[in-house]
Scaffold this motif. Structure first.
Motif, PDB file in Angstrom:
ATOM      1  N   GLU A  18       7.769   4.612  13.308  1.00 41.71           N
ATOM      2  CA  GLU A  18       6.396   4.123  13.644  1.00 41.71           C
ATOM      3  C   GLU A  18       5.518   3.363  12.675  1.00 41.71           C
ATOM      4  OE1 GLU A  18       3.170   6.128  16.693  1.00 41.71           O
ATOM      5  OE2 GLU A  18       5.300   7.422  16.778  1.00 41.71           O
ATOM      6  N   ALA A  19       5.452   3.983  11.616  1.00 40.79           N
ATOM      7  CA  ALA A  19       4.729   3.343  10.538  1.00 40.79           C
ATOM      8  C   ALA A  19       5.278   2.417   9.978  1.00 40.79           C
ATOM      9  CB  ALA A  19       4.123   4.432   9.542  1.00 40.79           C
ATOM     10  N   ASP A  20       6.732   2.190  10.110  1.00 38.92           N
ATOM     11  CA  ASP A  20       7.689   1.106   9.560  1.00 38.92           C
ATOM     12  C   ASP A  20       7.378   0.935   8.180  1.00 38.92           C
ATOM     13  OD1 ASP A  20       9.443  -0.824  10.276  1.00 38.92           O
ATOM     14  OD2 ASP A  20       8.021  -2.570  10.464  1.00 38.92           O
ATOM     15  N   PHE A  21       7.609   2.178   7.291  1.00 35.81           N
ATOM     16  CA  PHE A  21       7.766   2.123   5.907  1.00 35.81           C
ATOM     17  C   PHE A  21       8.619   1.211   5.343  1.00 35.81           C
ATOM     18  CE2 PHE A  21       6.196   6.620   7.001  1.00 35.81           C
ATOM     19  CZ  PHE A  21       4.735   6.337   6.576  1.00 35.81           C
ATOM     20  N   SER A  22       8.408   0.545   4.137  1.00 40.71           N
ATOM     21  CA  SER A  22       9.588  -0.378   3.650  1.00 40.71           C
ATOM     22  C   SER A  22      10.414   0.499   2.776  1.00 40.71           C
ATOM     23  CB  SER A  22       9.030  -1.305   3.219  1.00 40.71           C
ATOM     24  OG  SER A  22       8.099  -1.134   2.125  1.00 40.71           O
ATOM     25  N   SER A  23       9.772   1.786   2.121  1.00 42.09           N
ATOM     26  CA  SER A  23      10.648   2.445   1.764  1.00 42.09           C
ATOM     27  C   SER A  23       9.608   4.033   1.304  1.00 42.09           C
ATOM     28  CB  SER A  23      11.074   2.181   0.008  1.00 42.09           C
ATOM     29  OG  SER A  23       9.749   2.177  -0.407  1.00 42.09           O
ATOM     30  N   ALA A  24      10.440   4.916   0.700  1.00 45.06           N
ATOM     31  CA  ALA A  24       9.695   6.190   0.889  1.00 45.06           C
ATOM     32  C   ALA A  24      10.160   7.197  -0.119  1.00 45.06           C
ATOM     33  CB  ALA A  24       9.556   6.897   2.030  1.00 45.06           C
ATOM     34  N   PHE A  25       9.362   7.834  -1.046  1.00 45.02           N
ATOM     35  CA  PHE A  25       9.998   8.863  -1.839  1.00 45.02           C
ATOM     36  C   PHE A  25       9.987  10.106  -1.040  1.00 45.02           C
ATOM     37  CE2 PHE A  25       7.846   6.039  -4.843  1.00 45.02           C
ATOM     38  CZ  PHE A  25       8.660   5.940  -5.686  1.00 45.02           C
ATOM     39  N   THR A  26      10.988  10.576  -0.802  1.00 47.48           N
ATOM     40  CA  THR A  26      11.153  11.981   0.002  1.00 47.48           C
ATOM     41  C   THR A  26      11.703  12.941  -0.901  1.00 47.48           C
ATOM     42  OG1 THR A  26      13.708  11.350   0.097  1.00 47.48           O
ATOM     43  CG2 THR A  26      12.294  10.503   1.802  1.00 47.48           C
ATOM     44  N   PHE A  27      11.172  14.307  -0.703  1.00 55.97           N
ATOM     45  CA  PHE A  27      10.967  15.395  -1.417  1.00 55.97           C
ATOM     46  C   PHE A  27      11.398  16.673  -0.584  1.00 55.97           C
ATOM     47  CE2 PHE A  27       7.842  12.940  -3.430  1.00 55.97           C
ATOM     48  CZ  PHE A  27       8.392  12.424  -4.447  1.00 55.97           C
ATOM     49  N   ILE A  28      12.255  17.809  -0.989  1.00 57.03           N
ATOM     50  CA  ILE A  28      12.394  19.003  -0.348  1.00 57.03           C
ATOM     51  C   ILE A  28      11.215  19.912  -1.090  1.00 57.03           C
ATOM     52  CG2 ILE A  28      13.600  21.196  -0.432  1.00 57.03           C
ATOM     53  CD1 ILE A  28      16.242  19.289  -0.466  1.00 57.03           C
ATOM     54  N   TYR A  29      10.637  20.340  -0.353  1.00 60.77           N
ATOM     55  CA  TYR A  29       9.411  21.362  -0.584  1.00 60.77           C
ATOM     56  C   TYR A  29       9.769  22.419  -1.641  1.00 60.77           C
ATOM     57  CZ  TYR A  29       6.112  25.220  -0.585  1.00 60.77           C
ATOM     58  OH  TYR A  29       5.505  26.291  -0.985  1.00 60.77           O
ATOM     59  N   SER A  30       9.035  22.306  -2.507  1.00 59.48           N
ATOM     60  CA  SER A  30       9.433  23.129  -3.790  1.00 59.48           C
ATOM     61  C   SER A  30       8.319  24.247  -3.923  1.00 59.48           C
ATOM     62  CB  SER A  30       9.599  22.192  -4.875  1.00 59.48           C
ATOM     63  OG  SER A  30       9.852  23.384  -6.031  1.00 59.48           O
ATOM     64  N   GLY A  70       1.663  -7.380   4.900  1.00 59.94           N
ATOM     65  CA  GLY A  70       1.492  -6.426   3.836  1.00 59.94           C
ATOM     66  C   GLY A  70       2.803  -5.379   4.010  1.00 59.94           C
ATOM     67  N   GLU A  71       2.941  -4.301   3.337  1.00 55.11           N
ATOM     68  CA  GLU A  71       4.021  -3.531   3.390  1.00 55.11           C
ATOM     69  C   GLU A  71       3.371  -1.980   2.841  1.00 55.11           C
ATOM     70  OE1 GLU A  71       7.237  -4.100   4.570  1.00 55.11           O
ATOM     71  OE2 GLU A  71       8.101  -5.715   3.259  1.00 55.11           O
ATOM     72  N   LEU A  72       4.031  -1.199   3.678  1.00 51.42           N
ATOM     73  CA  LEU A  72       3.854   0.309   3.380  1.00 51.42           C
ATOM     74  C   LEU A  72       4.881   1.160   2.757  1.00 51.42           C
ATOM     75  CD1 LEU A  72       1.910   1.378   6.522  1.00 51.42           C
ATOM     76  CD2 LEU A  72       0.949   1.630   4.312  1.00 51.42           C
ATOM     77  N   THR A  73       4.582   1.756   1.631  1.00 51.54           N
ATOM     78  CA  THR A  73       5.431   2.870   1.365  1.00 51.54           C
ATOM     79  C   THR A  73       4.655   4.249   1.389  1.00 51.54           C
ATOM     80  OG1 THR A  73       4.748   2.568  -1.174  1.00 51.54           O
ATOM     81  CG2 THR A  73       6.679   1.325  -0.194  1.00 51.54           C
ATOM     82  N   THR A  74       5.669   5.327   1.148  1.00 53.92           N
ATOM     83  CA  THR A  74       4.802   6.544   1.336  1.00 53.92           C
ATOM     84  C   THR A  74       5.713   7.605   0.627  1.00 53.92           C
ATOM     85  OG1 THR A  74       3.940   7.897   3.039  1.00 53.92           O
ATOM     86  CG2 THR A  74       6.163   7.490   3.331  1.00 53.92           C
ATOM     87  N   ASP A  75       5.155   8.921   0.563  1.00 50.73           N
ATOM     88  CA  ASP A  75       5.816  10.018   0.209  1.00 50.73           C
ATOM     89  C   ASP A  75       6.167  11.078   1.383  1.00 50.73           C
ATOM     90  OD1 ASP A  75       5.390   9.081  -2.484  1.00 50.73           O
ATOM     91  OD2 ASP A  75       4.047  10.636  -3.187  1.00 50.73           O
ATOM     92  N   LEU A  76       7.073  11.846   1.551  1.00 49.08           N
ATOM     93  CA  LEU A  76       7.333  12.491   2.514  1.00 49.08           C
ATOM     94  C   LEU A  76       8.003  13.785   2.054  1.00 49.08           C
ATOM     95  CD1 LEU A  76       8.988  10.156   4.841  1.00 49.08           C
ATOM     96  CD2 LEU A  76       6.576  10.963   5.083  1.00 49.08           C
ATOM     97  N   ILE A  77       7.665  15.101   2.482  1.00 52.33           N
ATOM     98  CA  ILE A  77       7.875  16.450   2.168  1.00 52.33           C
ATOM     99  C   ILE A  77       8.723  17.100   3.462  1.00 52.33           C
ATOM    100  CG2 ILE A  77       7.413  18.574   1.312  1.00 52.33           C
ATOM    101  CD1 ILE A  77       5.110  17.552  -0.212  1.00 52.33           C
ATOM    102  N   VAL A  78       9.869  17.528   3.153  1.00 51.62           N
ATOM    103  CA  VAL A  78      10.673  18.254   4.193  1.00 51.62           C
ATOM    104  C   VAL A  78      10.623  19.804   3.847  1.00 51.62           C
ATOM    105  CG1 VAL A  78      12.078  16.104   4.992  1.00 51.62           C
ATOM    106  CG2 VAL A  78      12.878  18.049   3.491  1.00 51.62           C
ATOM    107  N   GLY A  79      10.830  20.541   4.870  1.00 51.17           N
ATOM    108  CA  GLY A  79      11.135  21.941   4.523  1.00 51.17           C
ATOM    109  C   GLY A  79       9.664  22.742   4.328  1.00 51.17           C
ATOM    110  N   PHE A  80       8.588  21.977   4.520  1.00 49.93           N
ATOM    111  CA  PHE A  80       7.471  22.840   4.318  1.00 49.93           C
ATOM    112  C   PHE A  80       7.276  24.083   5.269  1.00 49.93           C
ATOM    113  CE2 PHE A  80       2.874  24.031   4.813  1.00 49.93           C
ATOM    114  CZ  PHE A  80       2.523  23.683   3.531  1.00 49.93           C
ATOM    115  N   PRO A  81       6.992  25.437   4.311  1.00 49.71           N
ATOM    116  CA  PRO A  81       6.982  26.566   5.347  1.00 49.71           C
ATOM    117  C   PRO A  81       6.650  26.462   6.780  1.00 49.71           C
ATOM    118  CG  PRO A  81       5.667  26.845   3.196  1.00 49.71           C
ATOM    119  CD  PRO A  81       5.990  25.337   3.155  1.00 49.71           C
ATOM    120  N   LEU A  96       0.893  -1.259   0.053  1.00 49.01           N
ATOM    121  CA  LEU A  96       0.016  -0.147   0.098  1.00 49.01           C
ATOM    122  C   LEU A  96       1.069   1.252   0.279  1.00 49.01           C
ATOM    123  CD1 LEU A  96      -2.965   1.026   0.253  1.00 49.01           C
ATOM    124  CD2 LEU A  96      -2.674   0.964   2.827  1.00 49.01           C
ATOM    125  N   HIS A  97       0.670   1.865  -1.105  1.00 50.49           N
ATOM    126  CA  HIS A  97       1.389   3.425  -0.988  1.00 50.49           C
ATOM    127  C   HIS A  97       0.485   4.388  -0.457  1.00 50.49           C
ATOM    128  CE1 HIS A  97       4.583   6.124  -2.179  1.00 50.49           C
ATOM    129  NE2 HIS A  97       3.493   6.830  -3.069  1.00 50.49           N
TER     130      HIS A  97
END
Ligand code: SAH
Ligand code: SF4
Ligand code: F3S
Length: 432
Positions: A320-332, A293-304, A255-256
């Motif tokens: 805590e959510a124990d994501f198996s992987s994640a797409f990580t982004f700097i806020y743009s 099952g496994e969980l993946t996610t998207d995460l943004i850092v540096g939101f205003p 589940l993404h």
């Protein structure tokens, strides 16, 4: 006549490029060629973050010389960046050699625009939105054994950082019958994996058919294939959906579920409409019902206005959510979105330091989870041959890539692989 398509952005764009290829083949283009030899180059652009735009600008600009040398070649620019307010005008000004600009709502018009270009100097055609829920284009698919299937277009969520609702228009669901017909045809044609696509699949609706009902019907299509879907907005992720996932073996238990942030205050500023606690409740629901099952996610850092402490909450969410992987982004910041006008934009150096720590945490999860696979046998759907590694590769149901040697071409086959070594999201092994 040959074409060359350059794709930026998400799976939706990747699939749209397949439709563009289909349209070009429908008017006499016979296949792909490198940019230097192509008769038309199509840029299918993305504008989700500034770097996606810069990338496209750079690549388009680099064609100036080629276009001077090969006057007859056409250059067309479409996709989300072309659809962005004011961008078409900027593109034309910066790159006068562009022949055609089209948007996200009129992809099927491309053949007509090519025809128009024979009479006009330059053709720019953009629609504000679309009424119909079909693209009117038959995809020339290049992702075998996977096939992408759109179920919704557009987005109504207006997360404050995101430009998608502005460039993809209001959310529209395709008819369930059309989707089922497409899936049946694809499975009959030998596709082994179907991925349903939408910015927020969970808000799909066609009459009485909501997303769990649609997924149930798609998973009931005869034949051996894997079923995936993306993306699920956490606010609409329901127990009904988990029940359908549980019911069908065909639906991959991956589940993404993009969290974006672990801080309730930031989530509220993002207009995500769930709290950290509510997100974790959805995670708990998924874990309880689908323990393997496994969980993946998207995460943004540096939101205003994101503080060090609030960033720390995103870090702790990964654990805590124990994501198996994640797409990580700097806020743009994206022009026209609410967040771009917010006070308290975070300096890039701060965001860079944060994302480095976040990636480290995500990688730690990925490593730990992948290592558990060593010694186990997994089912891999072979996708391709990796020339460099000299091995075939394919995905296991939970999204990890498996690499293995094989004496015969097994692309498109389900194979059993015994894992001997893990490296990040990649697993290495041999067939059993
Ligand atoms: N519809 C999907 C995601 C589409 S965009 C969803 O809601 O989950 C893919 C990801 O890009 C988002 O999940 C988000 O993490 C990221 N993203 C979107 N806008 C961004 C921006 N302005 N800056 C940085 N990342 C962004
Ligand atoms: Fe963007 Fe939010 Fe829509 Fe996803 S749900 S496309 S992040 S506005
Ligand atoms: Fe996708 Fe980029 Fe558009 S992520 S929807 S191609 S802005």
């Amino acid at each position: 006549m040959k074409y060359h398509i350059v794709t930026y952005g998400c799976q939706m764009n990747v699939h749209e490029s397949e439709k563009i290829a289909g349209l070009l083949r429908g008017i006499g283009y016979t296949g792909e060629a490198p940019a230097e030899d192509a008769d038309i180059i199509v840029f299918n652009t993305c504008c989700i973050r500034e770097n996606a735009e810069n990338h496209a600008f750079g690549n388009i600009g680099a064609l100036k010389k080629l276009k001077r040398r090969r006057k007859g070649m056409l250059i067309a620019v479409g996709g989300c960046m072309a659809q962005e307010e004011g961008k078409a005008a900027l593109l034309v000004k910066k790159f006068p050699f562009i022949d055609i600009i089209f948007g996200t709502h009129n992809v099927a018009e491309l053949p007509a625009l090519i025809e128009r270009k024979k009479r006009e100097k330059k053709v720019v055609s953009l629609l504000q939105d679309r009424a119909e829920t079909e693209d009117g284009a038959e995809a020339f698919r290049t992702s075998y054994p996977n096939a992408w299937v759109n179920i919704t277009y557009g987005c109504n969520n207006f997360c404050t950082y995101c430009i998608v609702p502005y460039v993809r228009g209001r959310e529209k669901s395709r008819s369930a019958e059309r989707i089922l017909e497409e899936v049946r045809t694809l499975v009959a044609a030998g596709y082994k994996e179907i991925t349903l696509l939408g910015q927020n699949v969970n808000s799909y609706r066609d009459g009485d058919t909501d997303f769990p009902a649609l997924l149930d019907r798609v998973a009931s299509v005869e034949g051996k294939f894997r079923l995936r879907f993306m993306t699920s907005h956490p606010k609409d992720f329901s127990s009904a959906l988990v029940a359908v996932m549980k019911k069908h073996d065909k639906i991959c238990n991956l589940l993404h579920l993009p969290a974006q942030s672990g801080s309730t205050r930031i989530l509220s500023l993002m207009n995500r409409r769930y709290t950290r606690e509510e997100y974790l409740e959805k995670v708990a629901l998924f874990r309880r019902e689908i323990p393997d099952g496994e969980l993946t996610t998207d995460l943004i850092v540096g939101f205003p206005t994101e503080t060090e402490e609030e960033f720390g909450e995103t870090l702790s969410l990964v654990k805590e959510a124990d994501f198996s992987s994640a797409f990580t982004f700097i806020y743009s910041p994206r022009t026209g979105t609410k967040a771009a006008a917010m006070e308290g934009q975070i300096p890039e150096a701060v965001s860079k330091a944060r994302i480095a720590r976040l990636i480290e945490q995500v990688n730690e999860n990925t490593r730990r989870k992948s290592e558990k696979y060593v010694g186990k046998t997994i089912e891999v759907l072979c996708e391709d041959f990796d020339e460099k590694k000299g091995m075939y590769l394919g995905r296991e149901p939970l999204g990890r890539m498996g690499y293995f040697p094989c004496a015969t071409n097994c692309v498109g086959e389900f194979v059993q692989m015994k894992v001997t070594r893990a490296n990040g999201v990649s697993l290495y092994g041999e067939l059993v």
